[in-house]
Design a protein around this motif. Structure first.
Motif, short mmCIF file in Angstrom:
data_model
loop_
_atom_site.label_atom_id
_atom_site.label_comp_id
_atom_site.label_asym_id
_atom_site.label_seq_id
_atom_site.Cartn_x
_atom_site.Cartn_y
_atom_site.Cartn_z
N LEU A 177 -2.33 -13.44 7.67
CA LEU A 177 -3.71 -13.02 7.53
C LEU A 177 -4.03 -12.66 6.07
O LEU A 177 -3.31 -11.89 5.44
N GLU A 227 -9.59 -1.72 12.59
CA GLU A 227 -9.45 -0.83 11.44
C GLU A 227 -7.99 -0.76 11.00
O GLU A 227 -7.68 -0.76 9.81
N VAL A 263 -11.97 -7.87 8.34
CA VAL A 263 -11.34 -8.02 9.65
C VAL A 263 -12.01 -7.12 10.66
O VAL A 263 -11.90 -7.38 11.86
N ASN A 264 -12.73 -6.13 10.20
CA ASN A 264 -13.28 -5.17 11.15
C ASN A 264 -14.77 -5.37 11.45
O ASN A 264 -15.48 -4.43 11.68
N GLU A 316 -3.18 -4.42 6.31
CA GLU A 316 -3.19 -5.66 5.50
C GLU A 316 -3.40 -5.33 4.04
O GLU A 316 -2.69 -5.83 3.16
N ASN A 352 -7.03 -11.00 4.12
CA ASN A 352 -8.31 -10.32 4.15
C ASN A 352 -8.78 -10.13 2.72
O ASN A 352 -8.21 -9.35 1.97
N ILE A 407 -5.63 -3.00 11.47
CA ILE A 407 -5.23 -4.27 10.86
C ILE A 407 -5.74 -4.34 9.43
O ILE A 407 -5.01 -4.69 8.50
N SER A 408 -6.97 -3.98 9.27
CA SER A 408 -7.58 -4.05 7.94
C SER A 408 -6.82 -3.17 6.95
O SER A 408 -6.48 -3.60 5.84
#
Lengths: 359, 359
Positions: B95, A77, B70-71, A83, B97, A79-80
């Motif tokens: 990355l 979560e 990503v999640n 990002e 996403n 990272i998302s």
DNA sequence: CTGTTAGCGCTTTCAA
DNA sequence: TTGAAAGCGCTAACAG
């Protein structure tokens, strides 16, 4: 073969400096000139080479995100969210997954992020002094997520208070023999700021004159398997607990599984509370403490970006006349420790009947 | 303030060119010289500026990883594996996403990865022709994970065969009224190569002379909630199915939940098979088709890196005498479509009793 | 408002 | 085996 800034300049009939200004939206470019440059750039399908820009400007437009795992709910979560926000600000995200203890050691020894990011977000790692020092020596803005430390901007939750929410709830339901499934304080990856959840657990019990029973505390390693193992022991106790507080949802799932496997009912025989509120907790009817992950990620990222911008501005002026009132060395918004609220989500694992149809 | 290559050169008493060579481990550097340079670099705590190196060499030592989420389990496993392997090869991971449909559109329109990566891994996205073309025009090695396309190296599983494994298993157990909970072929994110799983489902039924009943096919959107919704409809049917095949574990979890909520037993009243074998499936006692995620990630990454190296070598020689036998334009190992095996994991959701203790 | 001119810190010929 | 020198493609003063 691929267009460079000179090609654009030639085509637009201006100098490369003007192209650079126009494309970056700097002021002091005539509208007509800007249009011409933009058109030329579009025609040539031009994008600036980030490396040349970084080398020349010293800004990397990149933020490093350091995590101990990428495939656990909390971190994915994070990272998302990070990002997404970086992308919106035209920043790149460089991911550092420490993974193992040696990966972690390598990271702090080599500091691969050095010279390649403008700032760092460190999520969910309990750092030792040497590691904090290494971060400090980077001379970059660093944002901590899920932990707190002097001199770093940070955002986290109040783990003690959050655990109290969970255990107070159980206490109010009349439970006194409450077990704890927690992390391992000797965990080599030390990814467990949640350690303090134990304090909240103990506080809640003591508040009603009950003393935590050491027999009712087991380590669950923040995994489903660990939770199962711990629950198995707890349920086998001669005087088994009437409720279990797990420091993470995953461990709670494991406990739930074992309770059913023992032929017991939830919450009639044993009530369960978790921590996190992952999506699966709805499915499992798990009462849990919801922590705001996206909000935490947004908060650090925003303040880190502000800090990066500040520092850029500071370096740009460097002794201007009429500096801002605040003569401190840091912008107030971009520093300090923010603590976000948690929320108890009551489901059938504490207040029956469970909706799972296991009547 | 931070050491540059010149500082090292001065300290070691050599030219910057020699420092560069020594530090990169190039041949034709006297051992004694190399030692001196290495010592100087260590003393000064020197690391090369990646941007300067990239600008000068044209190599970025960075791979972009493009994912729709990503999640979610599959993708977080992929990210984790790819990151680890890149790190070992001293590559950075950038990355991307895609997240939303507009994020996706922006990605393919702007191609932010352009000029900043040596290669790209694209995971779990069903691309349209324009998108494939955009990737091709990048002129970079691209590896596909979970999909297949002419001209790109790829690794995936045989979704048809895998689905057959699942449904054959149900058929062997005597089931004939088997329902399907699948993806949405009109999904705007088109992240569903699994679409072909439906074919395997149908094949398995036809192989025993049964015809798939359109009434028994529902869309579950690859989410737990979608799976619940779909199962609710299926269970309310006058002639309800005796088994359900869900195209993902998450949808299967939702189905399991609804089956219990309806007061039915698993597998006695309704058997369930999922797809993926996520960790939770052990907990849920779910029979499922395991797909090798880490192996797929390892495979594309390895071959992508090889392809990047090849291309570097090719550019370095560029018309050497005695070129490799293979006069094709690509190295055999770094191209082509690899298909990995899947495996049926039988648990109590098809062959009772369920271990969940809900007897 | 726009152009000129130095670099940014490396890698890479080419010579020695 | 090593050094000198020419860029890589931009940004950032500084003039004008």
């Amino acid at each position: 073969m691929v267009a460079s800034i000179e090609d654009v300049a030639r085509r637009a009939g201006v100098s490369i400096a003007t192209v650079s200004r126009a494309l970056r939206g700097l002021p002091d470019v005539a509208a007509s000139t800007r249009d011409r440059v933009l058109a030329a750039a579009t025609d040539l399908d031009y994008v600036a080479s980030p490396f040349a820009a970084r080398l020349a400007s010293g800004r990397t437009s990149t933020v490093g995100l350091v995590v101990p795992f990428v495939n656990r709910w909390f971190f994915s979560e994070v990272i998302s969210s990070v990002e997404t926000q970086l992308r919106e600000s035209n920043f790149d995200l460089l991911l550092y997954n420490l993974g193992t203890e040696e990966g972690r050691a390598r990271f702090f020894a080599m500091m691969p992020a050095r010279k390649r990011v403008d700032g760092l977000v460190v999520a969910g790692l309990v750092l030792n002094d040497a590691e904090y020092e290494a971060l400090g020596e980077l001379g970059l803005p660093v944002g901590l997520l899920g932990l707190e430390h002097d001199g770093f901007l940070s955002v986290s939750i109040d783990n003690i208070a959050a655990a109290r929410q969970a255990v107070d709830h159980l206490v109010e339901l009349g439970h006194r023999r409450i077990a704890l499934i927690g992390g391992d304080s000797g965990d080599p990856m030390r990814f467990t700021p949640p350690l303090r959840r134990r304090d909240g657990f103990a506080d809640a019990l003591r508040a009603v004159g009950a003393e935590p029973d050491p027999q009712l505390e087991r380590v669950g390693y923040f995994t489903v398997e660990g939770g199962r193992e711990a629950a198995r022991h707890l349920l086998a106790l001669p005087d088994r607990p009437t409720a279990i507080f797990a420091e993470s949802d995953e461990m709670a799932y494991g406990a739930i599984r074992e309770i059913y496997a023992a032929g017991l009912r939830i919450p009639d025989d044993v009530a369960v509370v978790g921590f996190d509120d992952q999506p699966f907790s709805t499915l499992m009817d798990l009462t849990t403490v919801r922590q705001p992950v996206v909000a935490q990620a947004l908060d650090v990222t925003t303040r880190l970006l502000a800090s990066i911008a500040d520092r850029g501005a500071a370096r740009a002026s460097d002794g201007d006349l009429d500096p801002p009132d605040d003569t401190g060395d840091e912008h107030p918004v971009t520093t300090g420790a923010v603590v976000l609220d948690t929320e108890l989500v009551v489901r059938a694992s504490t207040v029956g009947p469970t909706g799972a149809g296991r009547s």
